[in-house]
Design a protein around this motif. Structure first.
Motif, PDB file in Angstrom:
ATOM      1  N   UNK A  59      55.823  -0.344  13.234  1.00  0.00           N
ATOM      2  CA  UNK A  59      55.369  -1.644  12.720  1.00  0.00           C
ATOM      3  C   UNK A  59      56.314  -2.802  13.027  1.00  0.00           C
ATOM      4  N   UNK A  60      57.515  -2.502  13.534  1.00  0.00           N
ATOM      5  CA  UNK A  60      58.454  -3.588  13.822  1.00  0.00           C
ATOM      6  C   UNK A  60      58.014  -4.356  15.066  1.00  0.00           C
ATOM      7  N   UNK A  61      58.292  -5.651  15.080  1.00  0.00           N
ATOM      8  CA  UNK A  61      57.957  -6.520  16.210  1.00  0.00           C
ATOM      9  C   UNK A  61      59.236  -7.231  16.651  1.00  0.00           C
ATOM     10  N   UNK A  62      59.541  -7.166  17.931  1.00  0.00           N
ATOM     11  CA  UNK A  62      60.772  -7.780  18.430  1.00  0.00           C
ATOM     12  C   UNK A  62      60.595  -9.239  18.809  1.00  0.00           C
ATOM     13  N   UNK A  63      59.358  -9.625  19.160  1.00  0.00           N
ATOM     14  CA  UNK A  63      59.116 -11.029  19.530  1.00  0.00           C
ATOM     15  C   UNK A  63      57.738 -11.434  19.035  1.00  0.00           C
ATOM     16  N   UNK A  64      57.705 -12.444  18.183  1.00  0.00           N
ATOM     17  CA  UNK A  64      56.441 -12.929  17.623  1.00  0.00           C
ATOM     18  C   UNK A  64      56.017 -14.259  18.214  1.00  0.00           C
ATOM     19  N   UNK A  65      56.880 -14.851  19.060  1.00  0.00           N
ATOM     20  CA  UNK A  65      56.595 -16.178  19.593  1.00  0.00           C
ATOM     21  C   UNK A  65      55.669 -16.163  20.796  1.00  0.00           C
ATOM     22  N   UNK A  66      55.443 -17.324  21.408  1.00  0.00           N
ATOM     23  CA  UNK A  66      54.573 -17.429  22.583  1.00  0.00           C
ATOM     24  C   UNK A  66      55.092 -16.573  23.736  1.00  0.00           C
ATOM     25  N   UNK A  67      54.174 -15.962  24.456  1.00  0.00           N
ATOM     26  CA  UNK A  67      54.585 -15.138  25.600  1.00  0.00           C
ATOM     27  C   UNK A  67      53.530 -15.179  26.692  1.00  0.00           C
ATOM     28  N   UNK A  68      53.984 -14.857  27.905  1.00  0.00           N
ATOM     29  CA  UNK A  68      53.089 -14.732  29.056  1.00  0.00           C
ATOM     30  C   UNK A  68      53.552 -13.538  29.877  1.00  0.00           C
ATOM     31  N   UNK A  69      52.639 -12.972  30.650  1.00  0.00           N
ATOM     32  CA  UNK A  69      52.948 -11.855  31.540  1.00  0.00           C
ATOM     33  C   UNK A  69      52.589 -12.283  32.959  1.00  0.00           C
ATOM     34  N   UNK A  70      53.562 -12.191  33.866  1.00  0.00           N
ATOM     35  CA  UNK A  70      53.373 -12.594  35.260  1.00  0.00           C
ATOM     36  C   UNK A  70      53.154 -11.343  36.109  1.00  0.00           C
ATOM     37  N   UNK A  71      52.024 -11.269  36.816  1.00  0.00           N
ATOM     38  CA  UNK A  71      51.665 -10.093  37.601  1.00  0.00           C
ATOM     39  C   UNK A  71      51.273 -10.498  39.018  1.00  0.00           C
ATOM     40  N   UNK A  72      51.269  -9.501  39.915  1.00  0.00           N
ATOM     41  CA  UNK A  72      50.756  -9.724  41.266  1.00  0.00           C
ATOM     42  C   UNK A  72      49.993  -8.492  41.723  1.00  0.00           C
ATOM     43  N   UNK A  73      49.620  -8.450  43.005  1.00  0.00           N
ATOM     44  CA  UNK A  73      48.777  -7.365  43.522  1.00  0.00           C
ATOM     45  C   UNK A  73      49.466  -6.003  43.442  1.00  0.00           C
ATOM     46  N   UNK A  74      50.811  -5.991  43.456  1.00  0.00           N
ATOM     47  CA  UNK A  74      51.543  -4.731  43.394  1.00  0.00           C
ATOM     48  C   UNK A  74      51.960  -4.359  41.978  1.00  0.00           C
ATOM     49  N   UNK A  75      51.470  -5.062  40.983  1.00  0.00           N
ATOM     50  CA  UNK A  75      51.641  -4.632  39.598  1.00  0.00           C
ATOM     51  C   UNK A  75      50.586  -3.554  39.350  1.00  0.00           C
ATOM     52  N   UNK A  76      51.037  -2.339  39.038  1.00  0.00           N
ATOM     53  CA  UNK A  76      50.086  -1.230  38.982  1.00  0.00           C
ATOM     54  C   UNK A  76      50.392  -0.285  37.837  1.00  0.00           C
ATOM     55  N   UNK A  77      49.397   0.539  37.515  1.00  0.00           N
ATOM     56  CA  UNK A  77      49.529   1.657  36.583  1.00  0.00           C
ATOM     57  C   UNK A  77      50.062   1.199  35.224  1.00  0.00           C
ATOM     58  N   UNK A  78      51.304   1.575  34.872  1.00  0.00           N
ATOM     59  CA  UNK A  78      51.862   1.210  33.568  1.00  0.00           C
ATOM     60  C   UNK A  78      51.904  -0.306  33.378  1.00  0.00           C
ATOM     61  N   UNK A  79      52.127  -1.058  34.456  1.00  0.00           N
ATOM     62  CA  UNK A  79      52.111  -2.521  34.372  1.00  0.00           C
ATOM     63  C   UNK A  79      50.741  -3.025  33.949  1.00  0.00           C
TER      64      UNK A  79
END
Length: 704
Positions: A452-472
């Motif tokens: 239940x713990x949260x390390x970051x509650x603020x605004x966030x974004x995730x940057x991805x590209x064509x080679x971001x795969x599987x677990x990403x």
């Protein structure tokens, strides 16, 4: 001939299957490569496992036989430079025979095709060597067609000789543009062609088996793979994430050893002088060792030459990506190091942005892989290395630095540990499902974050590209489904399948191994029994699904804000694989969305697009992509020296000008011709723009 007869007889007796009939087979030459009995057993075993246990159920029939045949033929001569049309005609019956051969463990036709290829290869290289005794006129307006994959196979020997004569002229012209010493150029080319013959002569049955098995398994799906013992060892080194070398993944493409990926933290990427797509044309040991040209080498032989003990020096002669063979190469000196992927740490940086006169601080966390030191974890080491632990520590420091938002940079992150994908997601949500996994029995398992713990509650974004795969894709898909953060970049790879590794030594019946040894010893053939290795099979056994119900397979994750595709979407990605499993959906998990970006995303897109209209870096990137697509469509080149030189000089000048314009746009000084940029320079404007988009969101969120 006796060995050939024994193998066929052995296949019939041991496997109890009939060898497929065909037209009369040619007499085997002394230099031909022949299969051994062990490989017949492996072929039959893999076929049974793939047919019975693979997630994608495919029956071995005439239809799939044609697919396997075409893949195998393409792997041998994809550019149509070696086989004659008459050779292809003689192979035609195999299109509908290979399925029967595979079931029977019969490799006769597979090796016959390879031996014809090897014969043609030798003939054409010897012809090329003979051409070096002639003089060439480089003032003529000849055209050399170097990309022949869409053209028919050459019909006559005369036409084939002409094609190879033009290739020799092209190779010589490339060398002539760098040096006017034609005698030296011919000696260089002679050595190159002789190296090709030498490497061809070193091919053995395990090489043929590996190529054909790739055609077989990839006809089923792109991630089911057989690895012969040597390939299995290399695969397991990669999976254990520990080796000593330069930190680069290499592959042979069009007879060049090409850099396909760079390991974060490795010597190659640290040098900032080596890029994906660069071709290694020669290797030297130490500071003074003589360069050994490796054009045309086998990939495994090249890897052996490049790898070495930690602390030793290797020098690489590189032909940069996008350059022609006539362009000037560069020499890079690297100090080999121990590459431990588990010990690759995520990295952070802080960027500042201006938002209506106020400074906004954005923390950017680069995540190179989803790594986990399993051995330390199982041993109870409280300081075991993992992506989640490292990110958590960085988030704590970023909170102390009072950042306003966080960008998780997952570009070129091909995945890794599923456990880490789930636990990393848990740093940003309270509790709940992260990913669903459906197995071959249609049983669905839901993997939850239970912390239940949260390390970051603020605004966030995730940057991805064509080679971001599987677990990403699992991580970014969950963040998107929960509405926890913005997804920015290009469509991800779409690898949504799960593989399980099977050691074939544990699968193949020990009694068969003993029989193999007994028969081999009796007939004077090298033993292949209990002490031998049969390789391993990576079998697709399950499929990933997002908690919203859609699979990450095939489609991947579509960003909320889309960037230009630097990596061609039509060339790389699961949806470019004909045998890839399709996209589908299952029942969604029960989860509660944290936020909804649907109203703010149109505003963010509008702000982003307005910036890009006047952003020089964006314009140059668009121009680079357009140039790449244009050059990708080129299939021939001039053999006129003056025209080729003018073209090369113009390309170099254009590249230098564009790079300098890009540098100036980012506040950096322009470079002179031949000058290299500083190692610590950051020209990644897409990363900066991702931070700006998150800054926009923070501003809009405050305004509302």
């Amino acid at each position: 001939m006796y060995k050939r007869f024994f193998l066929l007889f052995f296949t019939v007796i041991l496997l109890g299957c009939k060898v497929a009939s065909s037209a009369a087979l040619p007499v085997i030459d002394s230099g031909d490569v022949l299969p051994d009995a062990k490989q017949s057993v492996v072929l039959k075993s893999v076929a049974e496992m793939v047919s019975r246990y693979n997630y994608k159920k495919v029956e071995l029939n005439d239809s799939i036989s044609g697919v396997i045949y075409n893949r195998y033929l393409k792997s041998l001569d994809g550019n149509h430079n070696y086989f004659l049309a008459s050779d292809i005609k003689s192979f035609e019956p195999y299109k509908t025979l290979l399925d029967d051969d595979i079931k029977a463990g019969n490799l006769e036709h597979v090796f016959l095709m390879f031996n014809v290829y090897k014969k043609r290869y030798k003939e054409h290289i010897n012809y090329a060597l003979a051409q070096l005794n002639k003089n060439f006129d480089f003032n003529e307006n000849d055209i050399f067609v170097y990309d022949r994959d869409s053209l028919p196979f050459i019909a006559s020997q005369a036409e084939m000789d002409n094609q190879w004569a033009q290739r020799v002229k092209y190779d010589l012209l490339n060398l002539k543009l760098a040096s006017t010493d034609m005698a030296k150029n011919k000696a260089t080319l002679k050595k190159r062609y002789e190296n090709l013959l030498s490497q061809s002569a070193k091919l053995v049955s395990t090489d043929v088996m590996q190529v054909f098995m790739a055609a077989l398994t990839n006809a089923i799906d792109p991630h089911t793979n057989y690895f012969n013992p040597a390939s299995a060892a290399a695969f397991n080194i990669d999976m254990s994430r520990s080796l000593e070398g330069i930190g680069a993944t290499l592959a042979s493409e069009n007879e060049y050893i090409t850099i396909k990926a760079l390991t974060a933290g490795g010597p190659a990427i640290k040098s900032q002088q080596v890029d994906i797509g660069d071709r290694i044309i020669a290797v030297a040991q130490g500071k003074t060792g003589e360069f050994q040209e490796i054009i045309g080498w086998r990939n495994d032989n090249a890897v052996t030459l490049i790898r070495g003990a930690k602390g030793t020096i290797v020098r690489l002669k590189l032909l940069p990506k996008g350059k022609n063979a006539s362009d000037k190469s560069k020499i890079v000196e690297l100090v080999r190091d121990k590459i431990i992927l588990q010990d690759q740490s995520v990295k952070k940086e802080i960027r500042t942005y201006n938002q209506n006169g106020k400074t906004v601080k954005i923390g950017i966390i680069n995540v190179p892989a989803f790594y986990l030191d399993f051995n330390a974890y199982k041993a109870g080491d409280p300081n075991y290395k993992s992506t989640t632990r490292d990110v958590k520590l960085i988030l704590d420091t970023l909170k102390n630095d009072k950042v306003d938002g966080v960008v998780m940079d997952l570009r070129q992150n091909g995945g890794g540990s599923l456990v880490e994908a789930v636990s990393l997601t848990g740093l940003f949500i309270k509790t709940g499902p992260v990913v669903q996994v459906r197995d071959t029995r249609d049983k669905v398992q839901v993997d939850d974050d239970e912390d239940p713990s949260i390390s970051w509650t603020g605004p966030m974004a995730v940057l991805v590209d064509r080679f971001s795969a599987s677990a990403s894709e699992i991580f970014s898909g969950a963040i998107q489904d929960y509405g926890r953060g913005l997804i920015i970049g290009t469509q991800t790879y779409g690898k949504g399948t799960v593989q399980q590794v099977y050691d074939l030594d544990q699968i193949i019946n020990p009694a068969i191994k003993e029989m193999l040894t007994s028969l081999a010893n009796k007939n004077g053939i090298k033993p292949v029994g209990n002490t031998s290795k049969f390789g391993q099979l990576n079998l697709t056994v399950a499929k990933f699904y997002r908690i919203s119900g859609g699979s990450t397979q095939h489609k991947g994750v579509t960003p909320d804000i889309i960037f230009p595709a630097i990596i061609p979407l039509d060339k790389y990605g699961e949806d470019t694989e004909p045998s890839a499993l399709p996209y589908d959906m299952i029942k969604p998990s029960t989860y509660t969305k944290i936020d909804d970006f649907s109203t703010v995303i149109p505003q963010l897109r509008k702000l982003h697009e307005a910036r890009m209209v006047t952003n020089p870096s964006y314009q140059y990137l668009s121009a680079d992509i357009a140039d790449f697509k244009k050059r990708e469509g080129e299939k021939s080149t001039t053999l006129n020296e003056d025209k080729l030189k003018q073209q090369r000089d113009a390309d170099e000048a254009k590249l230098l000008e564009r790079n300098n314009l890009r540098r100036v746009a980012l506040g950096l000084p322009p470079l002179k011709k031949g000058e290299t940029r500083a190692k610590n320079e950051d020209l990644d404007f897409l990363k900066l723009e991702a931070g700006q988009i998150l800054t926009d969101y923070i501003g809009l969120n405050k305004a509302n």
